[in-house]
Design an enzyme around this catalytic site. Structure first.
Site, mmCIF file in Angstrom:
data_model
loop_
_atom_site.group_PDB
_atom_site.id
_atom_site.type_symbol
_atom_site.label_atom_id
_atom_site.label_comp_id
_atom_site.label_asym_id
_atom_site.label_seq_id
_atom_site.Cartn_x
_atom_site.Cartn_y
_atom_site.Cartn_z
ATOM 1 N N CYS A 142 0.829 -1.209 0.000
ATOM 2 C CA CYS A 142 0.000 0.000 0.000
ATOM 3 C C CYS A 142 0.865 1.262 0.000
ATOM 4 C CB CYS A 142 -0.999 -0.038 1.150
ATOM 5 S SG CYS A 142 -2.382 1.108 0.902
ATOM 6 N N HIS A 235 -4.213 -4.351 0.202
ATOM 7 C CA HIS A 235 -3.962 -4.947 1.520
ATOM 8 C C HIS A 235 -4.452 -6.393 1.538
ATOM 9 C CE1 HIS A 235 -2.495 -1.633 4.030
ATOM 10 N NE2 HIS A 235 -3.333 -0.831 3.416
ATOM 11 N N GLU A 237 -3.285 -8.716 3.041
ATOM 12 C CA GLU A 237 -3.099 -9.298 4.377
ATOM 13 C C GLU A 237 -4.253 -9.013 5.330
ATOM 14 O OE1 GLU A 237 -1.794 -5.070 5.025
ATOM 15 O OE2 GLU A 237 -1.781 -6.515 3.384
#
Length: 289
Positions: A142, A235, A237
């Site tokens: 990001c 993102h 994750e």
């Protein structure tokens, strides 16, 4: 094989309950295995959540992995207890003589600022320069991806008219690249940002290749041709509820924020569509391999 982390790190209990193979360092030192060494430069304000999210993905691998958490010496985190930082994190001076197989540079909530205005920009650029000789491959996430593209290739960012917020469909531009091995034709990645990179400049840089992009979010996964650097603009994750937490946080702050797109299955704040988990696991597993 396990991910090796301190037994008293909050992520240890969370991942153990999820049946992810974690191992305390005391046991790992007795293993006759050459582990993969990964450094995580954690710039996120919710550091404990981010540690768990990334370790969950790293732990889904057949490799034994040692993780070193790194924070900025030039900036004191306001949202994570200093006792946690002092116990589990190292600063750059403590690792600069080491070598790592991989490094992850996370996002950060500083995208409204020019890169040079960020308090720890000088220190971060020192880490990125150091990584060229001390790290085999680095993932930038990001804002960390925007920072890396700016520092290494001079690619600038610009403000968007509205926040890009939700889960976005992307497709492979090179489905045979090793990083995308096993991916579906349609992949989904959470995005949460007010800025975008200069895509014209991005595609003019000969050392870079866009691996995946979406019509609503632009380039999403980028790499350098030598595989030294990977840039994840979103993102992957994120946990299932992270976008929800960000949405409620912004509502509480009185900000003009729309619900994250392609995220809630029905009206309300429940029934979240967790559509990106398999993409996230494959991205990190392929990178490790």
């Amino acid at each position: 094989m396990p991910i090796v982390i301190p037994k008293d790190l909050p992520a240890f209990d969370v991942l153990s309950k999820e049946k992810i193979f974690v191992m305390p360092k005391e046991r790992a030192v007795r293993q006759d295995i050459r582990p993969i060494e990964i450094a995580i430069v954690n710039l996120m304000p919710t550091k404990i959540d981010t540690e768990t999210q990334l370790m969950r993905l790293l732990g889904n691998s057949s490799l034994q992995i040692n993780v070193t958490l790194v924070n900025m010496d030039s900036y004191i985190s306001k949202n994570t207890p200093q006792s946690h930082m002092q116990k589990f994190y190292k600063v750059f001076d403590e690792i600069k003589d080491r070598y790592f197989d991989g490094m992850i540079i996370t996002g950060a909530p500083v995208e409204h600022m020019e890169f040079e205005e960020v308090a720890y920009w000088k220190e971060l650029t020192e880490i990125m320069a150091w990584s060229d000789k001390h790290v085999t491959s680095t993932i930038h996430i990001c804002w960390g991806a925007q920072a890396g593209l700016y520092y290494h290739y001079g690619i600038s960012k610009h403000m968007l008219a509205h926040k890009l917020f939700g889960v976005y469909e992307v497709g492979a531009e090179d489905k045979y690249d090793a990083l995308l091995k096993g991916m579906n034709d349609k992949m989904f990645i959470p995005m949460s940002r007010h800025t975008a990179i200069d895509e014209d400049k991005l595609r003019s840089v000969e050392q870079l290749k866009v691996l995946a992009s979406g019509k609503d979010c632009g380039a999403a996964i980028i790499k350098s041709l030598d595989n030294k650097r990977f840039f994840f603009i979103g993102h992957s994750e994120y946990d299932s509820t992270t976008l929800k937490k960000e949405y409620l946080r912004d509502i509480d702050r009185g900000l003009d924020i729309q619900k994250p797109v392609n995220y809630f299955q029905v009206e309300g704040l429940y029934n979240i569509d967790l559509s990106w988990r398999s993409t996230a696991y494959l991205l990190f597993n392929n990178w490790l391999n």
